[in-house]
Design an enzyme around this catalytic site. Structure first.
Site, PDB file in Angstrom:
ATOM      1  N   ASP A   1     -36.796 -17.578  13.775  1.00 33.71           N
ATOM      2  CA  ASP A   1     -35.427 -17.305  14.235  1.00 33.71           C
ATOM      3  C   ASP A   1     -34.680 -18.615  14.495  1.00 33.71           C
ATOM      4  O   ASP A   1     -33.963 -18.756  15.466  1.00 33.71           O
ATOM      5  CB  ASP A   1     -35.452 -16.423  15.498  1.00 33.71           C
ATOM      6  CG  ASP A   1     -34.050 -16.005  15.935  1.00 33.71           C
ATOM      7  OD1 ASP A   1     -33.121 -16.065  15.105  1.00 33.71           O
ATOM      8  OD2 ASP A   1     -33.884 -15.634  17.113  1.00 33.71           O
TER       9      ASP A   1
ATOM     10  N   ASP B   1     -29.205 -16.380  10.778  1.00 42.17           N
ATOM     11  CA  ASP B   1     -29.504 -15.771  12.089  1.00 42.17           C
ATOM     12  C   ASP B   1     -29.311 -14.259  11.995  1.00 42.17           C
ATOM     13  O   ASP B   1     -28.218 -13.781  12.227  1.00 42.17           O
ATOM     14  CB  ASP B   1     -28.599 -16.394  13.159  1.00 42.17           C
ATOM     15  CG  ASP B   1     -28.963 -15.956  14.563  1.00 42.17           C
ATOM     16  OD1 ASP B   1     -30.041 -15.383  14.763  1.00 42.17           O
ATOM     17  OD2 ASP B   1     -28.143 -16.179  15.470  1.00 42.17           O
TER      18      ASP B   1
ATOM     19  N   HIS C   1     -35.399 -10.969  13.827  1.00 44.94           N
ATOM     20  CA  HIS C   1     -34.556  -9.881  14.360  1.00 44.94           C
ATOM     21  C   HIS C   1     -33.515  -9.423  13.342  1.00 44.94           C
ATOM     22  O   HIS C   1     -32.851 -10.230  12.707  1.00 44.94           O
ATOM     23  CB  HIS C   1     -33.928 -10.241  15.709  1.00 44.94           C
ATOM     24  CG  HIS C   1     -32.950 -11.368  15.692  1.00 44.94           C
ATOM     25  ND1 HIS C   1     -31.627 -11.193  15.335  1.00 44.94           N
ATOM     26  CD2 HIS C   1     -33.082 -12.676  15.998  1.00 44.94           C
ATOM     27  CE1 HIS C   1     -30.991 -12.359  15.446  1.00 44.94           C
ATOM     28  NE2 HIS C   1     -31.849 -13.278  15.836  1.00 44.94           N
TER      29      HIS C   1
ATOM     30  N   GLU D   1     -31.780  -8.636  19.348  1.00 43.36           N
ATOM     31  CA  GLU D   1     -32.073  -9.921  19.973  1.00 43.36           C
ATOM     32  C   GLU D   1     -30.799 -10.531  20.538  1.00 43.36           C
ATOM     33  O   GLU D   1     -30.805 -11.142  21.599  1.00 43.36           O
ATOM     34  CB  GLU D   1     -32.699 -10.886  18.938  1.00 43.36           C
ATOM     35  CG  GLU D   1     -33.213 -12.204  19.540  1.00 43.36           C
ATOM     36  CD  GLU D   1     -32.165 -13.319  19.587  1.00 43.36           C
ATOM     37  OE1 GLU D   1     -32.416 -14.326  20.261  1.00 43.36           O
ATOM     38  OE2 GLU D   1     -31.093 -13.192  18.969  1.00 43.36           O
ATOM     39  N   GLU D   2     -29.687 -10.346  19.821  1.00 37.09           N
ATOM     40  CA  GLU D   2     -28.474 -11.109  20.132  1.00 37.09           C
ATOM     41  C   GLU D   2     -27.846 -10.761  21.477  1.00 37.09           C
ATOM     42  O   GLU D   2     -27.397 -11.630  22.191  1.00 37.09           O
ATOM     43  CB  GLU D   2     -27.422 -10.927  19.018  1.00 37.09           C
ATOM     44  CG  GLU D   2     -27.827 -11.548  17.683  1.00 37.09           C
ATOM     45  CD  GLU D   2     -27.950 -13.075  17.721  1.00 37.09           C
ATOM     46  OE1 GLU D   2     -27.714 -13.672  18.771  1.00 37.09           O
ATOM     47  OE2 GLU D   2     -28.302 -13.648  16.685  1.00 37.09           O
TER      48      GLU D   2
ATOM     49  N   HIS E   1     -23.741 -17.891  14.420  1.00 36.06           N
ATOM     50  CA  HIS E   1     -22.799 -16.945  15.044  1.00 36.06           C
ATOM     51  C   HIS E   1     -21.376 -17.080  14.516  1.00 36.06           C
ATOM     52  O   HIS E   1     -20.428 -16.633  15.181  1.00 36.06           O
ATOM     53  CB  HIS E   1     -22.778 -17.097  16.567  1.00 36.06           C
ATOM     54  CG  HIS E   1     -24.082 -16.795  17.237  1.00 36.06           C
ATOM     55  ND1 HIS E   1     -24.245 -16.829  18.589  1.00 36.06           N
ATOM     56  CD2 HIS E   1     -25.284 -16.431  16.727  1.00 36.06           C
ATOM     57  CE1 HIS E   1     -25.496 -16.515  18.897  1.00 36.06           C
ATOM     58  NE2 HIS E   1     -26.146 -16.272  17.774  1.00 36.06           N
TER      59      HIS E   1
END
Lengths: 461, 461
Positions: B358, B296, B284, B330-331, B428
């Protein structure tokens, strides 16, 4: 493709043995090993010990103040963990010092382009004013010899063979390139070179020179030799292609002082019923001066102490005597490993096995074993107990430099095998510092070593 | 212990099948897969693409300028690699913005101790002047509900349950803690809380707040919610133990704007004989705004493009159509994955399999498979071909969020499983940047995906 692998698949997926006594043993071992990992991951101490060793003590080259502080610190840690006995072994060590930082530049036409270098361990200094000469790039000794005295005399030889990036195990790639570092100066000096510059041993392109040990051959002039960063090597190579008359300048201030007194540090948990059989777990305390020596080999040292602590904290009473050994002087002499084995021989100690961690503090993937076939097979049969922790690769392999000398006394040697992909990013360079260590990965390795100690202690070899 | 494992051992060590045709096939596949890895490790392009995506483009939250630049960039890369077709798919995406950086402190007696926080994705802002209230620490929703309205009304709820460090797979530890982040605000609001602070989802103790998605339940007040760094959480917990009347202040400026137009980016190598069967490999493109989104999931995107490039560069002509898909959003919505599957359904496309990366750009250890048993077994039978590359774990597991919606159309889903130990150090948080990526590890993953694509294309499912 399906059928041909189906039988193999059936077994690789970990179907357990059906014999009931064996099942009970397997279950008991599984449960205890899970406790080891839980303790290590939830309450591990190795990371904090490593923080002190790397950020408060720092570089620990044999003979340096850092090395002696590391001896005192690791002794103190083992004493404070209440090991049954903690003692020092005298070792006389080489004492090489870098001196002031090196200087180097590429003379490209009228431009001087500074590049990062680091004297190789054991190298002599350049004359005070440095060395400046034309450069001859070679990829190996065959090419060097083919050029002969005529082309090499008075020049600086530049060894630029990279570590092969397609080797999946980076230690194999290292082994395929490190002759340039170890013998490059000698081979160049035989043909009259005035210096040797060696591409850093790493597959990364970056600005860190990676030092490491070198040796002079007998009867050849001692010419200065240094590692150049991989980016520096690429630039030098490119500049030479554009202008074969390119010159290189370097100046270094290294020096070999008389041997210095130092120590191995040993901590011991005494065995209950077979105390005369000794199991060793260890790493080496010394590290190159450029960095904090986190992966090489602060990790191995704190993991060895932690392995003993983990078993002790779980109330495990070993049958055999367990020792954590911090070897001195792996990097430029192996004096600690030799001294430990000499002492064992003279005291007629019986070393059943020795485990070393000296391949970085990364996620453990297995153990390499050196020893007789039956013992090797016995250890390999424990494989299923390690699979839940990702250690799929338990088989023939290298043990470790420091424990190597124990082989002659019949000890089975085991080397912890962590993931090798990043090791040479840090190896012998300023980047090998505490920040490069993952606490979890470090503790997984310590737990793996403790689990292996437990199995060897319980079942013998 | 020896005998009980000897049979198992015999098979785990990779004895090869003896049937001669199968052996020939196995040898041919082995050779081709080695070529894939060699190309990836010696001449891989994924790392440089990732450098641009992370350091030149940076954070790519859905609806942001970064996200649109990433769309344009990945399209351009695939076009310049000469894929047969590169196209965009429209996706309407949520558009949440953080606004000005958050502020937070612990009011400990008369002292205000600043702590690092980050609004959770989807959270409302605090009032302009912020929220200040007493804090109630809880470890889970049961404990929260037991306290009830009386104890929670007007307070800030502080969720402090750590990820369980003893879980060997950190994704399991994440799954066991992330309910606090997703539903913490809603559960707290039901009892009249004025805000919710959530311990960052990582096993490390550090100063990085880790954001991530949250959702409000229907019919409850929308209270502001933020992640606090693990060091901040430890400090807040300690302060509360010393003084249960401790107050917490936070101020954040986040906002949900109307949905924004965006895109999935798809690159395709057309199949020669079975072009209507499609194999997808993807990651993603979007990432949280705090960081460069390297692990990520910049890694997964560049690995997907690289997987197609590797096969193309080796002259491999696929039978089936291969697609690299960069999913958007995606997030905080999964709109890209849903849109891709919707498009496939409406066009009656036949997706045989989809592979997602991922879980970070770390050393690959295997694949997780979701699909019917026979197809899963067929893939698992290829295991011996992956063992030389360290991928010992090919078996049932998770595929990936973006490819999930394709399952309803019968696609077999595969998720690349890299080493998970360090993933949540970066996940994140501002630390998820280019420097956290190892070029070799990234390229090993790309090669693993290319090898799996090759086998599925060659043998079907």
């Amino acid at each position: 493709m399906k059928n041909i692998f189906s039988l193999l698949l059936f077994f690789t997926l970990g179907h357990l043995p059906t014999h009931s006594f064996a099942q009970t043993e397997f279950a008991a071992d599984s449960i205890f090993i899970k406790k080891i990992f839980d303790e290590s991951l939830a309450r591990g101490k190795a990371y904090e010990w490593l923080r002190v060793l790397t950020t408060e003590i720092g570089g620990r080259l044999s003979g340096s103040e850092g090395a002696e502080k590391a001896v005192t610190y690791s002794q103190k840690v083992m004493e404070s963990e209440g090991f049954d006995r903690v003692f020092l072994q005298n070792v006389n060590v080489p004492h090489w010092v870098r001196g002031k930082a090196e200087k180097a530049y590429i003379q490209a036409g009228s431009k001087q382009i500074t590049v990062p270098i680091a004297a190789l361990g054991g190298s002599v200094a350049t004359p005070k004013e440095g060395v400046k000469a034309q450069v001859v790039e070679v990829m190996n000794f065959e090419q060097l010899r083919a050029l002969g005295k005529e082309k090499i005399q008075g020049k600086i030889v530049f060894y630029n063979r990279p570590m092969d990036p397609t080797k999946l195990n980076t230690f194999e790639a290292y082994a395929g390139a490190v002759d340039q570092r170890g013998n490059g100066a000698t081979e160049a000096a035989k043909l009259g070179a005035v210096g040797a510059i060696v591409r850093s041993m790493t597959t990364r392109l970056d600005d860190f020179p990676h030092t490491g040990g070198m040796r002079y051959g007998a009867g050849v002039p001692l010419i200065p030799t240094a590692a150049i960063s991989t980016n520096g090597a690429e630039l030098l190579s490119k500049t030479l292609k554009e202008n074969p008359a390119t010159q290189f300048y370097f100046q270094q201030n290294s020096e070999s002082l008389p041997d210095a007194p130092s120590h191995n540090v040993v901590g011991e948990t005494r065995g209950s019923t077979q105390a005369s059989e000794i199991l060793v777990v260890g790493g080496h305390l010394d590290s190159w001066d450029l960095a904090q020596g986190a992966h090489d080999d602060g990790s191995g040292c704190v993991q060895a102490i932690e392995a003993l602590r983990l078993l002790k904290s779980l109330g495990y009473q070993p049958k055999r005597t367990l020792r954590a050994v911090m070897y001195m002087n792996e990097e430029n002499g192996l004096r600690g490993g030799v001294a430990y084995a000499d002492s064992a021989r003279s005291k007629k100690e019986n070393h059943l096995a020795a485990i070393e961690s000296d391949r970085g503090g990364f996620t453990p993937l297995g153990f390499g074993i050196v020893g007789d076939a039956a013992k090797k097979a016995k250890i390999m049969a424990w494989q299923p107990l390690f699979i839940p922790y990702g250690l799929y690769a338990i088989g023939p392999g290298g043990g470790g430099a420091d424990i190597g000398p124990l082989a002659q006394q019949g000890a089975t040697l085991l080397g912890l095998v962590p993931d090798s992909q990043r090791y040479f990013d840090y190896h012998h360079a300023a980047s090998d510092k505490f920040e490069a260590i993952s606490q979890r990965e470090l503790q997984m390795g310590a737990a793996s070593m403790a689990a292996m100690l437990y199995l060897i202690d319980k079942y013998g070899l």
